[in-house]
Write an enzyme that holds these catalytic residues in place. Sequence first.
Site, mmCIF file in Angstrom:
data_model
loop_
_atom_site.group_PDB
_atom_site.id
_atom_site.type_symbol
_atom_site.label_atom_id
_atom_site.label_comp_id
_atom_site.label_asym_id
_atom_site.label_seq_id
_atom_site.Cartn_x
_atom_site.Cartn_y
_atom_site.Cartn_z
ATOM 1 N N CYS A 89 1.202 -3.352 -30.761
ATOM 2 C CA CYS A 89 0.508 -4.634 -30.802
ATOM 3 C C CYS A 89 0.206 -5.099 -29.389
ATOM 4 C CB CYS A 89 1.345 -5.685 -31.499
ATOM 5 S SG CYS A 89 2.062 -5.085 -33.005
ATOM 6 N N ASP A 108 4.716 12.023 7.698
ATOM 7 C CA ASP A 108 4.278 11.550 8.991
ATOM 8 C C ASP A 108 5.462 11.782 9.930
ATOM 9 O OD1 ASP A 108 2.593 10.243 10.762
ATOM 10 O OD2 ASP A 108 3.565 8.321 10.401
ATOM 11 N N ASP A 157 5.110 5.474 7.261
ATOM 12 C CA ASP A 157 5.748 4.171 7.454
ATOM 13 C C ASP A 157 4.795 3.014 7.180
ATOM 14 O OD1 ASP A 157 4.125 4.398 9.615
ATOM 15 O OD2 ASP A 157 5.709 4.416 11.119
#
Length: 732
Positions: free
Chosen positions: A16, A434, A626
Amino acid sequence: MKKHEFYLENLDCPNCANKIQNKLIELNKYNSVIVNFNTLKLIIETDELDITEEVVEIVGEIKPEVVVRDYKDKNHCNHNDENDHCSCHDEDDDENDHNHHIEEHTKDESKNKKNSYKKSISKTKLDLYRLLIGIAIMVVGIYAGLPKKISSLCLIIAYIILLFRTGKNAIKLLKSGTIDENLLVTLSCIGAAFIGKQLEGFMVIILYEIGKILEAKAVNNSRKSIANLMDIKPEYANLKQASHEHRVSPEEVNIGDIIVIKQGEKIPLDGKVISGNAMLNVSSLTGESKLKEVGRDDEVLSGSINENGLIDVKVTKKYEDSTVSKILELVENATDKKAKTETFVNKASRIYTPIVLILALTTFLLLPFILKISFEESFYRGLIFLVVSCPCAIVISVPLSYFSGIGIASKHGILIKGSSYLDSLKDIKEIVFDKTGTLTKGEFEVQKIEAYEGYSEDEILEYTALGEVNSNHPIAVSILKKYNNYIDKDRISDFDEVPGKGICYKTDGKTVKIGTVDYAGDEKTNDQETVVYVKIDEKLAGKIILSDTIKEETIDTIKSLKKSGIITKMFTGDNGDIALKIGKEVGVDEVKAEMLPTDKYNELERIIKNYKEKSDGKEKVAFVGDGINDSPVLALADIGISMGGVGSSSAIEASDVVIMTDDLRKIKEAIKISKYTNKIIKENLLFALIVKSTVLILSVFGLVQMWLAVFADVGVTVLAICNTLRILHHRR
Ligand code: ADP
Ligand code: MG
């Protein structure tokens, strides 16, 4: 644009929830519509100011028993209440004019809130009473030895009372073109009565009703456990005004206000300490129980707990922008982005019911010829098919599993922004890291400063610091730390930062460039450390030699990732020699250096494309960074993972998975949680499938009574939900 948030009380079936979402999307009026079954939250983004009535009407059409509330008011009936009166219980018996749905929005709000609060209690109780009364009348009808006519009447009344809710729901749903378990149960009850097996019919509906109540309890309990897990929401703030302080809700506090945090209290908003000292426990944000000492001028994050001490804090962010509400919003909305398995299950359950209906019909029509049984008997066996066909166990437990996985991850300081990411973490085949700030600490130590062309070392440092004052690159932070003097920003003009290269600015009529050898050096060199070159008026004026350290856990993490069959790579903008040196030390499979952000992007794009073609999208590529200048790659990767998210909104926004600390081991942990969640989901699917098919096969041969079939069905659902709870207690 305005963001409207509603709470869908009594919404108890994921199907639903999907239906409501799809219907609202189909209207094509809103910019975005999200229904989250786990938090019962409906979020609509639109330019329109008041859409409440519209929403109430549409929700009412699909699920009349759902009460639409303003999300802020949901606590009136949420996990705070002891007796779950507004559990996600199915169905209500209200005569359904839509009025009660908007009760929250009429004038006398507080009064209405109380009313609907009471209403919820009585509704659940009413269901229970109805069940008991129905059973009582049934018992009288069967065992009291009344005259035949009266006992039949009793049975009919009992039937009506017991079937009332399910039958009504079945009809409602049928009208909107959906066939679901309500219809299946109703049909089998009535069917059983017709062939003279009233008792069986009663067993079906009674067990079904009991099952529904248990199921609601189980779902509610797990919602509660998840909510407890995320119990970082501050309840109040001690606002200091003039000489006295008083408790207000965190939402009421403004930037610049002073709040007091006493021992044992949660910090309600982000801010800066102006007086006092304290030991803070930030484990609810980072998952790591390390105490952090703070004093004057230190930044504090909301969600941390003051273990010891007393501090006055000047608020720097409104509550909705503070760390704690960012995290809560992220986790609560995470499951809105539906994972593939989930949609697969939802789709499957949609065709599942019609298929079972057809199977039941076939059983009924063919068995008399194959097994030489009466039509009456084959009708009975067909009815059992109907009973077993409810896909509830799966439909409820799958989203709940994802939600639990996301919950437990966040408890450990790993924010996962969607079930699909939780799902794909286990499929990672390659991780690209990285370098700076990810594999290394990103805290550069200035090793040496060299100066040429009549400049002094101090001047070189000063020129560099001037340029870095506007940058948030780890190199910038380290250089400014070394310089440690006041910088007058008015001295800087024409500032430009070139990602992956460096900085250019003007001061005192001079043009200064600082950065990589390509950008600010004069000829290629084999630097063994990270070097920042300084060029003044196009002449090399000096360089700063920096050294970064590899994080303690890097080498072990890379090793263990490789052991589990994941290819590891390192991309960096730093020069080739230092990159190779570090790459070798940490043990990654491949190193690519001197890459500009665009090179990183193109290379990652190529890798992803390769995997997509090779594995048909099954194998995933993650990028870990980062978030400082790698947001494009973070966004491009199948899974973008950013580190050090606590306090950094850029990292939180750019990625799919946020690791709140700098700890690389959390990547392994996230993968583990993904695998475990997946295992539980598979267990549930398999369990449901085995039990159901066994019951079905046995029923064909007449070896299963109908009540046993219901028992199996309800049992599977409750057990599957309980199994899901194991995710929450999973130890690392
Ligand atoms: P990584 O890929 O290791 O994260 P970046 O792409 O951020 O590195 O930067 C690559 C190189 O560009 C750095 O090693 C540095 O030499 C130079 N650089 C980038 N930004 C700056 C800056 N703000 N100041 C000085 N040098 C910079
Ligand atoms: Mg970087």
